[in-house]
Design a protein around this motif. Structure first.
Motif, PDB file in Angstrom:
ATOM      1  N   GLU A   1      35.297  28.039  38.495  1.00  0.00           N
ATOM      2  CA  GLU A   1      34.442  26.978  39.003  1.00  0.00           C
ATOM      3  C   GLU A   1      34.430  26.915  40.526  1.00  0.00           C
ATOM      4  N   GLU A   2      35.463  27.450  41.165  1.00  0.00           N
ATOM      5  CA  GLU A   2      35.509  27.430  42.627  1.00  0.00           C
ATOM      6  C   GLU A   2      34.896  28.678  43.254  1.00  0.00           C
ATOM      7  N   SER A   3      35.088  29.839  42.603  1.00  0.00           N
ATOM      8  CA  SER A   3      34.691  31.099  43.237  1.00  0.00           C
ATOM      9  C   SER A   3      33.775  31.974  42.394  1.00  0.00           C
ATOM     10  N   GLY A   4      33.533  31.611  41.141  1.00  0.00           N
ATOM     11  CA  GLY A   4      32.663  32.411  40.297  1.00  0.00           C
ATOM     12  C   GLY A   4      33.419  33.441  39.487  1.00  0.00           C
ATOM     13  N   VAL A   5      32.752  33.989  38.494  1.00  0.00           N
ATOM     14  CA  VAL A   5      33.404  34.893  37.557  1.00  0.00           C
ATOM     15  C   VAL A   5      33.841  36.198  38.216  1.00  0.00           C
ATOM     16  N   GLU A   6      33.145  36.616  39.270  1.00  0.00           N
ATOM     17  CA  GLU A   6      33.503  37.872  39.918  1.00  0.00           C
ATOM     18  C   GLU A   6      34.874  37.796  40.581  1.00  0.00           C
ATOM     19  N   ALA A   7      35.291  36.598  40.975  1.00  0.00           N
ATOM     20  CA  ALA A   7      36.589  36.436  41.634  1.00  0.00           C
ATOM     21  C   ALA A   7      37.725  36.295  40.632  1.00  0.00           C
ATOM     22  N   LEU A   8      37.381  36.224  39.369  1.00  0.00           N
ATOM     23  CA  LEU A   8      38.380  35.989  38.338  1.00  0.00           C
ATOM     24  C   LEU A   8      38.920  37.299  37.784  1.00  0.00           C
ATOM     25  N   SER A   9      40.230  37.406  37.729  1.00  0.00           N
ATOM     26  CA  SER A   9      40.897  38.576  37.160  1.00  0.00           C
ATOM     27  C   SER A   9      42.253  38.130  36.640  1.00  0.00           C
ATOM     28  N   LEU A  10      42.885  38.974  35.853  1.00  0.00           N
ATOM     29  CA  LEU A  10      44.226  38.654  35.370  1.00  0.00           C
ATOM     30  C   LEU A  10      45.201  38.541  36.536  1.00  0.00           C
ATOM     31  N   ARG A  11      45.036  39.406  37.523  1.00  0.00           N
ATOM     32  CA  ARG A  11      45.920  39.370  38.687  1.00  0.00           C
ATOM     33  C   ARG A  11      45.730  38.067  39.467  1.00  0.00           C
ATOM     34  N   ALA A  12      44.466  37.652  39.641  1.00  0.00           N
ATOM     35  CA  ALA A  12      44.193  36.413  40.368  1.00  0.00           C
ATOM     36  C   ALA A  12      44.741  35.209  39.610  1.00  0.00           C
ATOM     37  N   ALA A  13      44.594  35.225  38.286  1.00  0.00           N
ATOM     38  CA  ALA A  13      45.123  34.128  37.480  1.00  0.00           C
ATOM     39  C   ALA A  13      46.643  34.083  37.571  1.00  0.00           C
ATOM     40  N   ALA A  14      47.275  35.261  37.561  1.00  0.00           N
ATOM     41  CA  ALA A  14      48.732  35.322  37.678  1.00  0.00           C
ATOM     42  C   ALA A  14      49.184  34.775  39.024  1.00  0.00           C
ATOM     43  N   ARG A  15      48.473  35.168  40.073  1.00  0.00           N
ATOM     44  CA  ARG A  15      48.821  34.695  41.412  1.00  0.00           C
ATOM     45  C   ARG A  15      48.682  33.176  41.496  1.00  0.00           C
TER      46      ARG A  15
END
Length: 218
Positions: free
Chosen positions: A26-40
């Protein structure tokens, strides 16, 4: 490491990852979403999410499922009117409000290739498999049950399934038009989406009642 262990100890790492992914979406869009980003964002190791999700698609599906649950809760909260006609109107308003307040999540629930993509004149010729469109699911306690229960008070039994699909199609189509900015310049399109949702669903429910056989009580 301590954060990761705490997450597993309390059994909430999966939920934390989904919530973090939803915030990223919701803040950055689906392109910014990844497993690594979620983990971070969750404060765990880069490999930790793989214990719960095979890949990004699995994480997105979990986020979409959370969206379905949130939408169901919105419909349930709106379904408080004793008059089934008014209750159906309020459900329609709640559906459109959800889409307008959470457009990235709504688009993800549609299975769109990019939740942040700008609306275009045509839908993509091919969209990859994704979660089914938001709306009633035929499972116990679902939005489908909430919607169909209200429609049941307005139409004869042999027309209920068709009426439920018609009601869903109406509010879902309006929600898509509102989220994609397609209502501007159209007759009635200058009204706020929620106000327009109330108007069109009121018109729809009035039509259901008008078409009701005399043997069906109000």
């Amino acid at each position: 490491m301590s954060t990761e262990k705490a997450g597993y100890h309390h059994g909430n790492l999966r939920e934390t990852l989904v919530r973090t992914a939803l915030t990223l979406l919701e803040e950055s869009g689906v392109e910014a979403l990844s497993l690594r980003a979620a983990a971070r964002g969750a404060g765990v190791s880069a490999m930790a999410p793989y214990r719960h999700f095979a890949d990004k698609a699995a994480l997105l599906a979990a986020v979409a499922d959370q969206g379905y649950a949130d939408l169901r809760d919105r419909l349930a909260a709106a379904d408080t009117q004793a008059d089934p006609r008014q209750a159906l109107v309020e459900q329609g308003v709640a559906y459109v409000r959800f889409a307008c307040e959470r457009p990235a999540l709504f688009r993800l629930m549609l299975g769109a290739p990019s939740a942040g993509a700008a609306p275009g004149p045509k839908a993509p010729a091919h969209q990859p498999p994704g979660p089914q469109p938001p709306g009633p699911k035929k499972t116990a306690g679902s939005g489908y049950d909430i919607l169909s229960a209200r429609v049941a008070g307005l139409v004869a039994e042999d027309r209920r399934d068709t009426a439920v699909v018609a009601a869903w199609s109406l509010v879902h189509g309006l929600a898509c038009l509102a989220v994609d900015g397609r209502l501007h310049g159209m007759p009635g399109g200058m009204a706020a989406p929620e106000a327009l949702a109330r108007q069109v669903t009121s018109l729809f429910t009035a039509g259901l009642v008008a078409a009701r056989p005399p043997s069906v009580s109000a």
